[in-house]
Design an enzyme around this catalytic site. Structure first.
Site, mmCIF file in Angstrom:
data_model
loop_
_atom_site.group_PDB
_atom_site.id
_atom_site.type_symbol
_atom_site.label_atom_id
_atom_site.label_comp_id
_atom_site.label_asym_id
_atom_site.label_seq_id
_atom_site.Cartn_x
_atom_site.Cartn_y
_atom_site.Cartn_z
ATOM 1 N N ASN A 111 0.824 -1.204 0.000
ATOM 2 C CA ASN A 111 0.000 0.000 0.000
ATOM 3 C C ASN A 111 0.859 1.256 0.000
ATOM 4 O O ASN A 111 0.617 2.195 -0.776
ATOM 5 C CB ASN A 111 -0.924 -0.005 1.213
ATOM 6 N N GLU A 130 -3.677 -0.207 6.719
ATOM 7 C CA GLU A 130 -3.474 1.122 7.276
ATOM 8 C C GLU A 130 -4.814 1.677 7.759
ATOM 9 O O GLU A 130 -5.732 1.873 6.957
ATOM 10 C CB GLU A 130 -2.867 2.056 6.224
#
Length: 301
Positions: free
Chosen positions: A71, A271
């Site tokens: 990511n 996240e």
């Protein structure tokens, strides 16, 4: 492939001592490949190393880690100019490796690294959240992100993806549904959500196929909402038999908006992002990613 073209491997610091990775890099260098290796120490390192790779006209930037590392690197690449943007390669070194597993990327380091350096670069979509955050695999809301974010690192290291299920069972007293309103193209739902999956990819949470029909090159996001009042059976069904859950609601759209009267957490490839309003838009063909032949996440294989 031009062996002189530099490939940057950005390794999550947890994998820095991996002897198999060191051997694989040495072998490919002996074969003439130009490979630079950088190891992250703190937040922001991956973005800085991507900028270094751009300055050196790297052909490929390889994410060596789990979904969170992918990511961070994918986000940094998405912010680079299209003309200089290298391909993304993936080296699965994390606990769950959900995106790599669903894409059919080898779990063994040597073939995964060869694929990351020399595999076919395919255009893939990214999803943008509230204009300033991104995910390549999946956004999950509800008890899933809370379990994932709270599972101790030592438990994950010892038990792998099953650790999420075990930790969830231990935290049943703290897990409650989220009241929210979700809109998309020709879609509107309002109610109590035990779990929400918005997938560019197919699985999260250590192998749970929350969006089993998702493709990463179709310009669409897949939505799955799990509803219900009984938390224990819902937790079991969502984490073990998500495709058979009688309380699953599915949709697809190029965008979704989620609002809630209270703060909720969405987990973007590992996240966490907290808030009361989320706008998620797909960005078609935002990156090139080196994927295996017959990758199940591609519409054209």
């Amino acid at each position: 492939m031009d062996k002189n073209a530099t490939s940057f491997i950005i390794v999550n610091g947890k994998g820095a001592g991996n002897d198999a990775l060191r051997a694989a890099v040495s072998k490919l260098r002996d074969e003439g490949h130009s490979i630079a290796v950088r190891v992250t120490w703190e937040r922001g390192d991956a973005g800085r190393y991507v900028n270094e790779a751009l300055a050196q006209d790297a052909q490929t930037v390889i994410a060596g880690g789990g979904d969170g590392t992918i990511n961070e690197i994918a986000t940094a690449l998405a912010l680079a100019s299209v003309e200089k943007r290298p391909a993304l390669g993936i080296l699965p070194l994390g606990t769950a490796n959900d995106f790599a597993a669903s894409a059919g990327i080898p779990q063994e380091i040597d073939p995964a690294l060869r694929l990351a350096i020399a595999g076919r670069a395919c255009p893939v979509d990214l999803a943008r959240v509230n204009d300033n955050a991104w995910f390549i695999n999946m956004a999950t809301g509800g008890f899933g992100p809370r379990i994932t974010s709270e599972t101790p690192e030592k438990l994950k290291a010892a038990l792998g993806s099953i650790s999420y299920f075990i930790h969830g069972m231990l935290r049943l007293d703290t897990l409650k549904p989220d009241r929210c309103d979700i809109r998309g193209e020709n879609f509107h739902w309002q109610g109590e959500a035990l779990a929400i999956g918005i997938g560019n990819g197919r699985q999260a949470g250590g192998g749970q196929a929350l969006c089993p029909q998702a493709l990463i090159d179709d310009g669409l996001l897949q939505l799955r909402i799990f509803t219900g009042e009984e938390l224990l059976p819902a937790l079991f069904n969502t984490l073990t038999r998500s495709d058979e859950n009688p309380n699953a609601i599915d949709s697809e759209s190029a965008w979704f908006e989620i609002t809630s009267p209270h703060d909720i957490i969405f987990n973007l490839d590992g996240e966490p992002l907290s808030g009361r309003k989320f706008r998620i838009d797909v960005e078609p063909g935002a990156l090139s990613c080196r994927l295996p032949p017959g990758c199940p996440l591609l519409s054209v294989r």
